[in-house]
Design a protein around this motif. Structure first.
Motif, PDB file in Angstrom:
ATOM      1  N   PHE B 193       0.590  -1.191   0.104  1.00 58.94           N
ATOM      2  CA  PHE B 193      -0.132   0.054  -0.073  1.00 58.94           C
ATOM      3  C   PHE B 193       0.954   1.314   0.139  1.00 58.94           C
ATOM      4  CE2 PHE B 193      -3.359  -3.016   0.994  1.00 58.94           C
ATOM      5  CZ  PHE B 193      -4.433  -2.469   0.154  1.00 58.94           C
ATOM      6  N   ALA B 194       2.024   1.248   0.578  1.00 57.86           N
ATOM      7  CA  ALA B 194       2.949   2.209   0.691  1.00 57.86           C
ATOM      8  C   ALA B 194       3.459   2.574  -0.660  1.00 57.86           C
ATOM      9  CB  ALA B 194       4.104   2.064   1.596  1.00 57.86           C
ATOM     10  N   LYS B 195       3.746   1.670  -1.544  1.00 57.56           N
ATOM     11  CA  LYS B 195       4.192   1.632  -2.810  1.00 57.56           C
ATOM     12  C   LYS B 195       2.905   2.475  -3.598  1.00 57.56           C
ATOM     13  CE  LYS B 195       7.261   0.704  -4.548  1.00 57.56           C
ATOM     14  NZ  LYS B 195       8.683   1.288  -4.783  1.00 57.56           N
ATOM     15  N   MET B 196       1.727   1.949  -3.386  1.00 54.88           N
ATOM     16  CA  MET B 196       0.408   2.694  -4.077  1.00 54.88           C
ATOM     17  C   MET B 196       0.341   4.014  -3.958  1.00 54.88           C
ATOM     18  SD  MET B 196      -2.152  -0.394  -3.746  1.00 54.88           S
ATOM     19  CE  MET B 196      -2.513  -1.561  -4.691  1.00 54.88           C
ATOM     20  N   ILE B 197       0.371   4.632  -2.707  1.00 56.14           N
ATOM     21  CA  ILE B 197       0.083   5.642  -2.300  1.00 56.14           C
ATOM     22  C   ILE B 197       0.279   6.795  -3.181  1.00 56.14           C
ATOM     23  CG2 ILE B 197       0.225   7.518  -0.634  1.00 56.14           C
ATOM     24  CD1 ILE B 197      -0.120   5.184   1.397  1.00 56.14           C
ATOM     25  N   PRO B 198       1.966   6.993  -3.669  1.00 58.81           N
ATOM     26  CA  PRO B 198       2.264   8.042  -4.520  1.00 58.81           C
ATOM     27  C   PRO B 198       1.564   8.223  -5.919  1.00 58.81           C
ATOM     28  CG  PRO B 198       4.072   6.823  -3.841  1.00 58.81           C
ATOM     29  CD  PRO B 198       2.987   6.017  -3.314  1.00 58.81           C
ATOM     30  N   TYR B 199       1.415   6.905  -6.420  1.00 58.86           N
ATOM     31  CA  TYR B 199       0.885   7.027  -7.739  1.00 58.86           C
ATOM     32  C   TYR B 199      -0.795   7.104  -7.521  1.00 58.86           C
ATOM     33  CZ  TYR B 199       4.879   4.864  -9.197  1.00 58.86           C
ATOM     34  OH  TYR B 199       6.263   4.643  -9.351  1.00 58.86           O
ATOM     35  N   PHE B 200      -1.542   6.849  -6.396  1.00 59.54           N
ATOM     36  CA  PHE B 200      -2.701   7.399  -6.095  1.00 59.54           C
ATOM     37  C   PHE B 200      -2.881   8.947  -6.221  1.00 59.54           C
ATOM     38  CE2 PHE B 200      -6.266   7.943  -3.281  1.00 59.54           C
ATOM     39  CZ  PHE B 200      -7.540   7.362  -3.947  1.00 59.54           C
ATOM     40  N   VAL B 201      -1.794   9.369  -5.493  1.00 63.05           N
ATOM     41  CA  VAL B 201      -1.770  10.826  -5.186  1.00 63.05           C
ATOM     42  C   VAL B 201      -1.974  11.532  -6.572  1.00 63.05           C
ATOM     43  CG1 VAL B 201      -0.655  12.800  -4.270  1.00 63.05           C
ATOM     44  CG2 VAL B 201      -0.924  10.612  -2.766  1.00 63.05           C
ATOM     45  N   ILE B 202      -0.523  10.822  -7.424  1.00 62.62           N
ATOM     46  CA  ILE B 202      -0.473  11.483  -8.742  1.00 62.62           C
ATOM     47  C   ILE B 202      -1.822  11.401  -9.263  1.00 62.62           C
ATOM     48  CG2 ILE B 202       0.704  11.063 -10.851  1.00 62.62           C
ATOM     49  CD1 ILE B 202       3.030  10.167  -9.406  1.00 62.62           C
ATOM     50  N   SER B 203      -2.447  10.429  -9.507  1.00 66.63           N
ATOM     51  CA  SER B 203      -3.726  10.158 -10.332  1.00 66.63           C
ATOM     52  C   SER B 203      -4.787  11.094  -9.865  1.00 66.63           C
ATOM     53  CB  SER B 203      -4.238   8.790  -9.993  1.00 66.63           C
ATOM     54  OG  SER B 203      -3.112   7.846 -10.343  1.00 66.63           O
ATOM     55  N   CYS B 204      -4.807  11.472  -8.373  1.00 60.02           N
ATOM     56  CA  CYS B 204      -6.010  12.266  -7.932  1.00 60.02           C
ATOM     57  C   CYS B 204      -5.599  13.745  -8.678  1.00 60.02           C
ATOM     58  CB  CYS B 204      -5.725  12.455  -6.485  1.00 60.02           C
ATOM     59  SG  CYS B 204      -6.519  10.811  -5.749  1.00 60.02           S
ATOM     60  N   VAL B 205      -4.542  14.154  -8.638  1.00 63.93           N
ATOM     61  CA  VAL B 205      -3.959  15.319  -9.104  1.00 63.93           C
ATOM     62  C   VAL B 205      -4.392  15.626 -10.648  1.00 63.93           C
ATOM     63  CG1 VAL B 205      -2.007  16.862  -9.780  1.00 63.93           C
ATOM     64  CG2 VAL B 205      -2.004  15.768  -7.500  1.00 63.93           C
ATOM     65  N   VAL B 226     -20.461  17.252 -10.264  1.00 63.19           N
ATOM     66  CA  VAL B 226     -18.830  16.956  -9.881  1.00 63.19           C
ATOM     67  C   VAL B 226     -18.644  15.730  -8.916  1.00 63.19           C
ATOM     68  CG1 VAL B 226     -16.667  18.060  -9.335  1.00 63.19           C
ATOM     69  CG2 VAL B 226     -18.296  19.199 -11.000  1.00 63.19           C
ATOM     70  N   TRP B 227     -19.283  15.913  -8.154  1.00 65.95           N
ATOM     71  CA  TRP B 227     -18.923  14.831  -6.755  1.00 65.95           C
ATOM     72  C   TRP B 227     -19.212  13.409  -7.280  1.00 65.95           C
ATOM     73  CZ3 TRP B 227     -15.682  16.510  -4.017  1.00 65.95           C
ATOM     74  CH2 TRP B 227     -15.410  17.845  -3.533  1.00 65.95           C
ATOM     75  N   GLY B 228     -20.207  13.346  -8.091  1.00 66.69           N
ATOM     76  CA  GLY B 228     -20.480  12.029  -8.575  1.00 66.69           C
ATOM     77  C   GLY B 228     -19.176  11.441  -9.342  1.00 66.69           C
ATOM     78  N   ILE B 229     -19.024  12.323 -10.443  1.00 70.49           N
ATOM     79  CA  ILE B 229     -17.807  12.060 -11.376  1.00 70.49           C
ATOM     80  C   ILE B 229     -16.673  11.574 -10.428  1.00 70.49           C
ATOM     81  CG2 ILE B 229     -16.360  12.851 -13.171  1.00 70.49           C
ATOM     82  CD1 ILE B 229     -18.678  14.641 -13.973  1.00 70.49           C
ATOM     83  N   PHE B 230     -16.256  12.530  -9.435  1.00 71.64           N
ATOM     84  CA  PHE B 230     -15.123  12.566  -8.508  1.00 71.64           C
ATOM     85  C   PHE B 230     -15.232  11.078  -7.922  1.00 71.64           C
ATOM     86  CE2 PHE B 230     -11.978  13.709  -5.462  1.00 71.64           C
ATOM     87  CZ  PHE B 230     -11.126  14.201  -6.252  1.00 71.64           C
ATOM     88  N   SER B 231     -16.097  10.791  -7.166  1.00 74.75           N
ATOM     89  CA  SER B 231     -16.202   9.293  -6.399  1.00 74.75           C
ATOM     90  C   SER B 231     -16.355   8.112  -7.303  1.00 74.75           C
ATOM     91  CB  SER B 231     -17.422   9.647  -5.408  1.00 74.75           C
ATOM     92  OG  SER B 231     -18.495  10.035  -5.982  1.00 74.75           O
ATOM     93  N   LEU B 232     -16.769   8.347  -8.338  1.00 72.99           N
ATOM     94  CA  LEU B 232     -16.782   7.319  -9.468  1.00 72.99           C
ATOM     95  C   LEU B 232     -15.164   7.098  -9.756  1.00 72.99           C
ATOM     96  CD1 LEU B 232     -18.669   4.976 -10.530  1.00 72.99           C
ATOM     97  CD2 LEU B 232     -18.214   6.090 -12.533  1.00 72.99           C
ATOM     98  N   SER B 233     -14.531   8.164 -10.059  1.00 74.04           N
ATOM     99  CA  SER B 233     -13.512   8.044 -10.360  1.00 74.04           C
ATOM    100  C   SER B 233     -12.220   7.501  -9.510  1.00 74.04           C
ATOM    101  CB  SER B 233     -12.673   9.507 -10.839  1.00 74.04           C
ATOM    102  OG  SER B 233     -13.861  10.026 -11.970  1.00 74.04           O
ATOM    103  N   LEU B 234     -12.657   7.943  -8.177  1.00 80.58           N
ATOM    104  CA  LEU B 234     -11.877   7.575  -7.099  1.00 80.58           C
ATOM    105  C   LEU B 234     -11.723   5.813  -7.167  1.00 80.58           C
ATOM    106  CD1 LEU B 234     -12.207   9.818  -4.134  1.00 80.58           C
ATOM    107  CD2 LEU B 234     -10.290   9.623  -5.719  1.00 80.58           C
TER     108      LEU B 234
END
Lengths: 246, 342
Positions: B193-205, B226-234
């Protein structure tokens, strides 16, 4: 007799039909340098993985640093150091950062980390290299650093998996001096190696053939027992009977 | 080796037969106040055309719902007094249009193709052409941005999350640091999970960037919220990460991880998710196959939410599928990861 640090009884590991480690038993005492020898495929790595809590034995039992290898793998991991055959520090971090990272992984406090870092760098005469990228160090230095980092949390036992493969003789010599120093400080060293001259530096040596421990004693007595001139000859005599190929 | 031999064959078949930019199987519904012979005649023409699939007669008030949910792409609305007006037209008298085609234009390709087909199906002379009018819903200006933005999102997140994560985890294995980490007291799950976090952050940006660009530069409406789109994207980000984790557990080298990602993910995602080619046109086999591509579900849902103004609740089916896939990926990869320790 001094304190037992590693104790193994009838340890067996099977993968399907293949018995990688067959019913091995031995003890390792505190402050010993225990040489764990065997040809490739003899089962050294599998045995070592079980001792490090990376793999469960099929049967048999054992303790490392007082913890059961089947039930307390996580506790064992806290009390051992490990240095792998392949160089395994982060090349894109500096010397200091690598030490800091592994100190954090092993749960050292910030304060202790600072002290320990100075201590290790001092012992290695590396203080000037603190901010050098590990990737740019020569291999011998890297190996020494890797060993130092394996002891960052002052483990009771350090497992070294062929630590000196590919290192020049002078560095190997220096490396073994570090091992001696650590052993004198009370750290138990469990080391696998290919080099038979290194086997002679060990307090005791076990030789694995086909998943079994075929010989276990001090290098001198083994040579006597097999009427051999050197450990190399002892090893050859034993390995000749091996049924498993390399 | 097998993959190398298989990929060209699959590509040939897919491009040759399955995938065409031609549009068919367009779902069309009809609203007709009176079902007279003349109406049935026109409906029959449409229904018998290979390009269209007749959905059925619906009521006036269902039009919006059916289009928004994506059940149909075109609704043909017949005027009342259809028969009489047709006679007027035949007699050459001027008349208001008698059929209105309401077209879902969120997919520009499908929309313009549908209109062209309808024009050719309906009976002929120039004056008769005047008898129908079209209305573009959701994307009146037929902007292609509406079409590609969801597609790009579906692609980029898979790229960044799955490929980067898998490669970075596999790199630790390759370099040997993974071994040392595994012998340390840190739990393997934590490492991963530690390895995943940076890529998760990048993707959120990236997600925020894309949404901003899409809205302010390309004028994509995001009418679904927007919130719907955002949560589905997450959710989709999380799915991609777990897919990357899965790939990392089955590969030993970075090259293999990259190859698997590219061959097994990138190509199918590009071809089968509806980014380039409309899924409705696929032969049955490929249509079924496209169901296992996560991007397909995500892109479909995002299209609905961004352009058709569907709320998050309206894409529950896509959401559930994505959630299920994530669970499977996480489950399998964690199991595999632990087996490896064993």
């Amino acid at each position: 007799m001094s304190k037992t640090v590693i104790s193994v009884r009838n340890l067996t590991k099977r993968f399907g039909n293949f018995t990688a480690v067959n019913n091995i038993s031995f003890d390792v005492y505190r402050g010993e340098i225990f040489g764990f020898l065997g040809a490739n495929g003899a089962g050294k790595t599998t045995a070592m993985r079980m001792l490090c809590g990376l793999s469960y034995p099929t049967s048999g039992s054992g303790t490392v640093a007082g913890f059961d290898i089947t039930r307390e793998g996580e506790m064992i991991k806290r009390h051992i150091g490990y240095m792998s055959q392949r160089f395994s520090l982060y090349n894109d971090l500096t010397v200091g950062e690598n030490i800091k990272l592994f100190a954090a992984i092993y749960g050292l406090s910030k304060q202790n980390t600072g002290k320990r870092t100075d201590e290790l760098l001092d012992r290695l005469n590396f203080s000037s290299e603190r901010n050098t990228l590990v990737g740019s160090l020569p291999l011998g230095w890297k190996q020494k650093l890797a060993f130092a980092i394996a002891t960052v949390h002052r483990p009771e036992v350090v497992f070294l998996d062929e630590p000196t493969s590919g290192v020049d003789p002078i560095t190997r010599r220096q490396f073994w001096e570090m091992i001696y120093e650590a052993a004198e400080g009370g750290t138990t060293i469990f080391v696998t190696t290919h080099y038979m001259d290194e086997a002679e530096y060990c307090s005791r040596v076990s030789i694995m053939v086909d998943g079994e421990v075929r010989a276990l004693d001090t290098p001198a007595r083994l040579q006597q027992q097999f009427a051999a001139e050197s450990m190399n000859e002892v090893f050859r005599t034993l390995a000749r009977d091996a049924e498993r190929g390399e | 080796m097998l993959i190398v031999m298989l990929i060209p064959v699959i590509l040939m078949v897919m491009f040759g037969f399955a995938i065409s930019t031609e549009v068919n199987n367009i779902n069309i519904a009809v609203v007709a106040p009176e079902r007279t012979g003349a109406v049935k005649d026109v409906v029959g023409r449409i229904a018998h055309n290979d390009y269209f699939t007749f959905y059925g007669y619906i009521d006036q008030d269902q039009i919006d719902k059916k289009l928004r949910s994506g059940k149909v792409s075109v609704v043909a609305v017949f005027a009342s007094n259809f028969d009489r007006r047709m006679e007027q037209i035949s007699a050459g008298l001027p008349s208001k249009p008698v059929i209105q085609f309401i077209v879902d234009a969120s997919n520009v390709n499908t929309a313009s193709a549908s209109i062209a087909y309808l024009q050719s199906i309906l009976p002929g002379t120039a004056s008769q052409q005047a008898m129908f009018e079209t209305r573009m819903l959701f994307n009146p200006q037929m902007k292609s941005a509406y079409n590609f933005v969801p597609g790009i999102m579906g692609l980029i997140f898979i790229l960044v999350c799955a490929i980067m994560t898998s490669v970075s985890i596999v790199r630790e294995k390759e370099v040997g640091t993974m071994e040392v980490l595994l012998v340390s007291p840190v739990r393997p799950v934590k490492i991963v999970f530690a390895k995943m976090i940076p890529y998760f952050v990048i993707s959120c940006v990236i997600l925020v960037m894309i949404l901003l660009l899409a809205h302010y530069l390309l004028d994509v409406p995001m009418s679904g919220g927007v919130w719907g789109i955002f949560s589905l994207s997450l959710l989709y980000l999380f799915l991609s990460l777990s897919l990357g984790l899965l790939i990392s557990t089955v590969t030993k080298t970075q090259v293999a991880a990259l190859l698997i990602s590219a061959m097994v993910m990138l190509v199918p995602v590009l071809l089968l998710s509806g980014i380039i080619f409309p899924i409705e046109n696929f032969p049955k086999f490929f249509e079924l196959l496209s169901n296992i591509i996560p991007a397909r579900w995500y892109i479909a849902a995002i299209r609905k939410m961004m352009i058709q103004g569907a709320a998050l609740a309206a894409v529950w089916k896509e959401g559930t599928v994505l959630l299920g896939m994530t669970a499977v990926f996480i489950g399998v990869s964690l199991k595999k990861f632990n087996d490896k320790l064993e």
